[in-house]
Design a protein around this motif. Sequence first.
Motif, PDB file in Angstrom:
ATOM      1  N   TYR A  29       0.824  -1.216   0.000  1.00 45.04           N
ATOM      2  CA  TYR A  29       0.000   0.000   0.000  1.00 45.04           C
ATOM      3  C   TYR A  29       0.853   1.259   0.000  1.00 45.04           C
ATOM      4  CZ  TYR A  29       0.921   0.579   4.987  1.00 45.04           C
ATOM      5  OH  TYR A  29       1.540   0.768   6.188  1.00 45.04           O
ATOM      6  N   LYS A  30       2.129   1.133   0.316  1.00 41.22           N
ATOM      7  CA  LYS A  30       3.003   2.299   0.343  1.00 41.22           C
ATOM      8  C   LYS A  30       3.580   2.613  -1.036  1.00 41.22           C
ATOM      9  CE  LYS A  30       5.724   0.541   3.544  1.00 41.22           C
ATOM     10  NZ  LYS A  30       5.093  -0.729   3.883  1.00 41.22           N
ATOM     11  N   LYS A  67      -6.074   1.161   1.736  1.00 37.46           N
ATOM     12  CA  LYS A  67      -5.165   1.575   2.802  1.00 37.46           C
ATOM     13  C   LYS A  67      -4.456   2.863   2.415  1.00 37.46           C
ATOM     14  CE  LYS A  67      -4.138  -2.956   4.686  1.00 37.46           C
ATOM     15  NZ  LYS A  67      -3.262  -4.100   4.475  1.00 37.46           N
ATOM     16  N   ARG A  69      -5.439   5.121   0.415  1.00 39.55           N
ATOM     17  CA  ARG A  69      -6.368   6.246   0.469  1.00 39.55           C
ATOM     18  C   ARG A  69      -6.510   6.745   1.894  1.00 39.55           C
ATOM     19  NH1 ARG A  69     -11.331   3.909  -3.080  1.00 39.55           N
ATOM     20  NH2 ARG A  69     -10.576   4.486  -5.136  1.00 39.55           N
ATOM     21  N   ASN A  70      -6.567   5.815   2.805  1.00 40.72           N
ATOM     22  CA  ASN A  70      -6.760   6.167   4.205  1.00 40.72           C
ATOM     23  C   ASN A  70      -5.654   7.090   4.695  1.00 40.72           C
ATOM     24  OD1 ASN A  70      -6.923   6.105   7.063  1.00 40.72           O
ATOM     25  ND2 ASN A  70      -8.102   4.229   6.937  1.00 40.72           N
ATOM     26  N   ILE A  71      -4.436   6.828   4.260  1.00 34.07           N
ATOM     27  CA  ILE A  71      -3.310   7.607   4.764  1.00 34.07           C
ATOM     28  C   ILE A  71      -2.915   8.701   3.756  1.00 34.07           C
ATOM     29  CG2 ILE A  71      -1.459   6.051   3.984  1.00 34.07           C
ATOM     30  CD1 ILE A  71      -1.773   7.547   7.501  1.00 34.07           C
ATOM     31  N   SER A  72      -3.821   8.978   2.850  1.00 38.94           N
ATOM     32  CA  SER A  72      -3.692  10.119   1.931  1.00 38.94           C
ATOM     33  C   SER A  72      -2.559   9.971   0.916  1.00 38.94           C
ATOM     34  CB  SER A  72      -3.512  11.427   2.699  1.00 38.94           C
ATOM     35  OG  SER A  72      -3.737  12.516   1.857  1.00 38.94           O
ATOM     36  N   LEU A  73      -2.172   8.744   0.646  1.00 44.72           N
ATOM     37  CA  LEU A  73      -1.200   8.539  -0.426  1.00 44.72           C
ATOM     38  C   LEU A  73      -1.913   8.532  -1.773  1.00 44.72           C
ATOM     39  CD1 LEU A  73       0.999   5.751   1.188  1.00 44.72           C
ATOM     40  CD2 LEU A  73       1.666   8.093   0.782  1.00 44.72           C
ATOM     41  N   LEU A  74      -3.169   8.094  -1.758  1.00 42.04           N
ATOM     42  CA  LEU A  74      -4.013   8.134  -2.954  1.00 42.04           C
ATOM     43  C   LEU A  74      -5.258   8.938  -2.617  1.00 42.04           C
ATOM     44  CD1 LEU A  74      -4.040   4.494  -4.373  1.00 42.04           C
ATOM     45  CD2 LEU A  74      -2.804   6.447  -5.266  1.00 42.04           C
ATOM     46  N   ALA A  75      -5.882   9.471  -3.653  1.00 44.80           N
ATOM     47  CA  ALA A  75      -7.088  10.258  -3.427  1.00 44.80           C
ATOM     48  C   ALA A  75      -8.311   9.359  -3.448  1.00 44.80           C
ATOM     49  CB  ALA A  75      -7.207  11.326  -4.494  1.00 44.80           C
TER      50      ALA A  75
END
Lengths: 81, 144
Positions: A29-30, A67, A69-75
């Motif tokens: 997810y990273k 995941k 999205r949750n940590i704002s890596l994806l919109a």
Amino acid sequence: MKPPMKRRRTFQRRKVCVFCADSGMKIDYKDVKTLNHFVTERGKILPRRISGNCAKHQRDITQAIKKARNISLLAFSVFGS
Amino acid sequence: MRRYETIFIANPDLSEEDQNALQEKVRSIVASFKGEFVKLEDWGLRKLSYQIRKSSRGRYFLVDYLAEAPALVRELERTLRLNDGVLKFLTVKTSARVTSEQIQALKAASPADKTIRLEERPAAPEPTPAPVEAAKTEAGGEEK
């Protein structure tokens, strides 16, 4: 009057899941770069019929995208121009 | 033991001391619950995909650690939640079972007490990527 639609069955090559083809690839997810291949420009998750992933890897990709999205890596959604 | 990783986004307006204090706090929590600290990565300032608390940028930190009891994760998350300098966090369990041999191997592989900046990750072959990029742009300019 529109001319009658010609139904032509175009043969499409069956897509092979990239993660099955290349076992060295890991779903993380990273790893935004990889995940970006599996979302539309609006940020939606690409369906399996487009991405060609197998069920297992599509599931993993989906989880990873959520995941990220949750940590704002994806919109969650991309709107506007 | 279980292996977890927690990403937290610190407010970019936080002073350097506050950032360091935050990192120290995370380390002390892991230590006080008898967890094993694997690594702490500093991803630096990144653009957020959506605004969090009116902020469109955030400083990302990744904490990789092992914990025996879920109390450690609970306490870490509680602390992050209470800290105003933290915009958001996410904890993921990366491995459900880590044996003591694996722990030793992990400890040998990485210095746990150092903060790894993303630029100086061991995976990167060139120690100075910035000049290379600069050289590339210069070359591009010459072509034009």
